[in-house]
Design a protein around this motif. Structure first.
Motif, PDB file in Angstrom:
ATOM      1  N   VAL A   1      -1.774   3.818   3.311  1.00  0.00           N
ATOM      2  CA  VAL A   1      -2.282   4.731   2.269  1.00  0.00           C
ATOM      3  C   VAL A   1      -3.635   4.269   1.720  1.00  0.00           C
ATOM      4  N   ASP A   2      -4.058   3.055   2.120  1.00  0.00           N
ATOM      5  CA  ASP A   2      -5.336   2.537   1.617  1.00  0.00           C
ATOM      6  C   ASP A   2      -6.469   3.056   2.512  1.00  0.00           C
ATOM      7  N   ILE A   3      -6.715   4.370   2.390  1.00  0.00           N
ATOM      8  CA  ILE A   3      -7.604   5.046   3.349  1.00  0.00           C
ATOM      9  C   ILE A   3      -8.800   5.713   2.664  1.00  0.00           C
ATOM     10  N   TYR A   4      -9.048   5.325   1.395  1.00  0.00           N
ATOM     11  CA  TYR A   4     -10.168   5.953   0.673  1.00  0.00           C
ATOM     12  C   TYR A   4     -11.170   4.884   0.216  1.00  0.00           C
ATOM     13  N   PRO A   5     -11.772   4.136   1.158  1.00  0.00           N
ATOM     14  CA  PRO A   5     -12.628   3.013   0.759  1.00  0.00           C
ATOM     15  C   PRO A   5     -13.801   3.430  -0.128  1.00  0.00           C
ATOM     16  N   ASN A   6     -14.285   4.693   0.041  1.00  0.00           N
ATOM     17  CA  ASN A   6     -15.466   5.119  -0.721  1.00  0.00           C
ATOM     18  C   ASN A   6     -15.147   6.029  -1.888  1.00  0.00           C
ATOM     19  N   ASN A   7     -13.870   6.107  -2.240  1.00  0.00           N
ATOM     20  CA  ASN A   7     -13.470   6.980  -3.338  1.00  0.00           C
ATOM     21  C   ASN A   7     -12.494   6.208  -4.246  1.00  0.00           C
ATOM     22  N   PRO A   8     -13.026   5.347  -5.141  1.00  0.00           N
ATOM     23  CA  PRO A   8     -12.161   4.469  -5.934  1.00  0.00           C
ATOM     24  C   PRO A   8     -11.030   5.193  -6.666  1.00  0.00           C
TER      25      PRO A   8
ATOM     26  N   ALA B   1      -9.421   8.000  -5.910  1.00  0.00           N
ATOM     27  CA  ALA B   1      -8.416   8.442  -4.926  1.00  0.00           C
ATOM     28  C   ALA B   1      -7.679   7.233  -4.356  1.00  0.00           C
ATOM     29  N   ARG B   2      -8.404   6.131  -4.187  1.00  0.00           N
ATOM     30  CA  ARG B   2      -7.788   4.922  -3.633  1.00  0.00           C
ATOM     31  C   ARG B   2      -6.743   4.360  -4.593  1.00  0.00           C
ATOM     32  N   ARG B   3      -7.121   4.274  -5.880  1.00  0.00           N
ATOM     33  CA  ARG B   3      -6.171   3.748  -6.886  1.00  0.00           C
ATOM     34  C   ARG B   3      -4.947   4.655  -6.972  1.00  0.00           C
ATOM     35  N   ARG B   4      -5.202   5.973  -6.982  1.00  0.00           N
ATOM     36  CA  ARG B   4      -4.106   6.947  -7.069  1.00  0.00           C
ATOM     37  C   ARG B   4      -3.118   6.761  -5.908  1.00  0.00           C
ATOM     38  N   ALA B   5      -3.674   6.613  -4.694  1.00  0.00           N
ATOM     39  CA  ALA B   5      -2.819   6.493  -3.506  1.00  0.00           C
ATOM     40  C   ALA B   5      -1.978   5.215  -3.569  1.00  0.00           C
ATOM     41  N   LEU B   6      -2.582   4.120  -4.045  1.00  0.00           N
ATOM     42  CA  LEU B   6      -1.847   2.844  -4.087  1.00  0.00           C
ATOM     43  C   LEU B   6      -0.776   2.858  -5.177  1.00  0.00           C
ATOM     44  N   ILE B   7      -1.108   3.442  -6.332  1.00  0.00           N
ATOM     45  CA  ILE B   7      -0.112   3.534  -7.415  1.00  0.00           C
ATOM     46  C   ILE B   7       1.044   4.426  -6.968  1.00  0.00           C
ATOM     47  N   ASP B   8       0.714   5.565  -6.385  1.00  0.00           N
ATOM     48  CA  ASP B   8       1.762   6.501  -5.969  1.00  0.00           C
ATOM     49  C   ASP B   8       2.646   5.905  -4.870  1.00  0.00           C
ATOM     50  N   PHE B   9       2.046   5.099  -3.993  1.00  0.00           N
ATOM     51  CA  PHE B   9       2.830   4.434  -2.944  1.00  0.00           C
ATOM     52  C   PHE B   9       3.856   3.492  -3.593  1.00  0.00           C
ATOM     53  N   TYR B  10       3.400   2.736  -4.592  1.00  0.00           N
ATOM     54  CA  TYR B  10       4.277   1.797  -5.306  1.00  0.00           C
ATOM     55  C   TYR B  10       5.395   2.564  -6.013  1.00  0.00           C
ATOM     56  N   ARG B  11       5.010   3.614  -6.717  1.00  0.00           N
ATOM     57  CA  ARG B  11       5.995   4.383  -7.488  1.00  0.00           C
ATOM     58  C   ARG B  11       7.015   5.043  -6.557  1.00  0.00           C
ATOM     59  N   LYS B  12       6.504   5.598  -5.477  1.00  0.00           N
ATOM     60  CA  LYS B  12       7.374   6.292  -4.518  1.00  0.00           C
ATOM     61  C   LYS B  12       8.422   5.323  -3.959  1.00  0.00           C
ATOM     62  N   ASN B  13       8.031   4.065  -3.767  1.00  0.00           N
ATOM     63  CA  ASN B  13       8.973   3.076  -3.222  1.00  0.00           C
ATOM     64  C   ASN B  13      10.095   2.745  -4.203  1.00  0.00           C
ATOM     65  N   LEU B  14       9.893   3.073  -5.477  1.00  0.00           N
ATOM     66  CA  LEU B  14      10.963   2.842  -6.459  1.00  0.00           C
ATOM     67  C   LEU B  14      12.104   3.838  -6.252  1.00  0.00           C
ATOM     68  N   GLU B  15      11.781   4.939  -5.584  1.00  0.00           N
ATOM     69  CA  GLU B  15      12.801   5.992  -5.369  1.00  0.00           C
ATOM     70  C   GLU B  15      14.008   5.477  -4.605  1.00  0.00           C
ATOM     71  N   LYS B  16      13.769   4.545  -3.693  1.00  0.00           N
ATOM     72  CA  LYS B  16      14.910   4.098  -2.874  1.00  0.00           C
ATOM     73  C   LYS B  16      15.916   3.273  -3.679  1.00  0.00           C
ATOM     74  N   PHE B  17      15.537   2.888  -4.890  1.00  0.00           N
ATOM     75  CA  PHE B  17      16.485   2.189  -5.771  1.00  0.00           C
ATOM     76  C   PHE B  17      17.181   3.172  -6.722  1.00  0.00           C
ATOM     77  N   GLY B  18      16.875   4.463  -6.573  1.00  0.00           N
ATOM     78  CA  GLY B  18      17.543   5.457  -7.419  1.00  0.00           C
ATOM     79  C   GLY B  18      16.703   5.930  -8.594  1.00  0.00           C
ATOM     80  N   TYR B  19      15.435   5.489  -8.648  1.00  0.00           N
ATOM     81  CA  TYR B  19      14.571   5.959  -9.752  1.00  0.00           C
ATOM     82  C   TYR B  19      14.042   7.362  -9.446  1.00  0.00           C
ATOM     83  N   HIS B  20      13.860   8.163 -10.517  1.00  0.00           N
ATOM     84  CA  HIS B  20      13.279   9.497 -10.342  1.00  0.00           C
ATOM     85  C   HIS B  20      11.772   9.341 -10.402  1.00  0.00           C
TER      86      HIS B  20
END
Ligand SMILES: C[S@@+](CC[C@H](N)C(=O)[O-])C[C@H]1O[C@@H](n2cnc3c(N)ncnc32)[C@H](O)[C@@H]1O
Length: 209
Positions: free
Chosen positions: A128-135, A137-156
């Protein structure tokens, strides 16, 4: 300090600080609280202390159910995913995580890849770290990746890129995001309370960044 002064405070508090000098300051501060008998303070690496804390909660859960909130406030990437996973193994454990977007981008830039892998608990963040020239969008993608991974523990987790998700961003004087406060609950009431609370927050500018 905020939690100790809440209108409806928790019945028990666990604090941890790895630095001995800061731990001693914490000891002094909480020693004057009227709730000091409810407090236990640890000094160590949170990635190890978490075993002890979760063990205590699980013991309590066998006697009567507990409702828990972990506030995780690292400076950078010291909070490992394995620690999040362990906290998430508690049945009712809401999370507030101060996500260091600035620290993450710096660590990737410096090539501290092992640290970043431990932070995410996977090496798949590279995908997901595919926006080297768009800070932003890059931060958004990394935060969302982290948050999305919380889903597998049952978080909404609702990922809504147009709304910026449910995190609260803290910007520096150049308006670049340095921290992002992430909330996760397994219960819809938790989400409701967070949304209500977040409405009243005016994200401060962090001085000195
Ligand atoms: C952002 S500060 C927390 C500030 C605190 N929440 C407050 O409002 O005053 C991060 C703290 O984590 C401590 N720390 C760093 N690495 C740690 C670790 N692995 N385990 C526990 N504490 C750690 C640092 O010494 C620092 O005091």
């Amino acid at each position: 300090m905020i939690a100790l002064n809440a209108v409806h405070p928790a019945t028990q508090f666990r604090f941890n600080e790895s630095d001995p000098v800061l731990k001693s300051a914490l000891d002094q501060r909480v020693s004057v609280s009227p709730l000091k008998d409810r407090i236990k303070i640890y000094q160590g690496d949170i990635n190890e202390i978490v075993n002890q804390v979760c063990g205590e909660i699980q013991t309590l859960d066998k006697i009567r159910g507990s409702l828990n909130l972990a506030f995780l406030d690292p400076e950078g990437l010291e909070l490992k995913w394995s620690t999040i996973k362990q906290l998430a193994s508690i049945k009712r454990m809401d999370l507030i995580i101060n996500f260091s977007t600035g620290g993450l981008v710096r660590a990737i830039g410096k090539g501290y890849i092992d640290v970043v892998d431990q932070f995410f608990g996977t090496d798949k963040w590279r995908e997901v770290d595919i926006y080297p020239n768009n800070p932003p969008a890059r931060r958004r993608a990394l935060i969302d990746f982290y948050r999305k991974n919380l889903e597998k523990f049952g978080y909404h987790i609702e990922i809504d890129p147009n709304l910026g998700g449910d995190d609260i961003a803290f910007n520096n004087s150049k308006n670049a995001q340095v921290y992002s406060l992430i909330f996760a609950s397994k219960h819809e009431l938790g989400d409701k309370f967070w949304k209500q609370a977040a409405k009243n927050v005016k994200p401060p500018r962090l001085p000195g960044f």
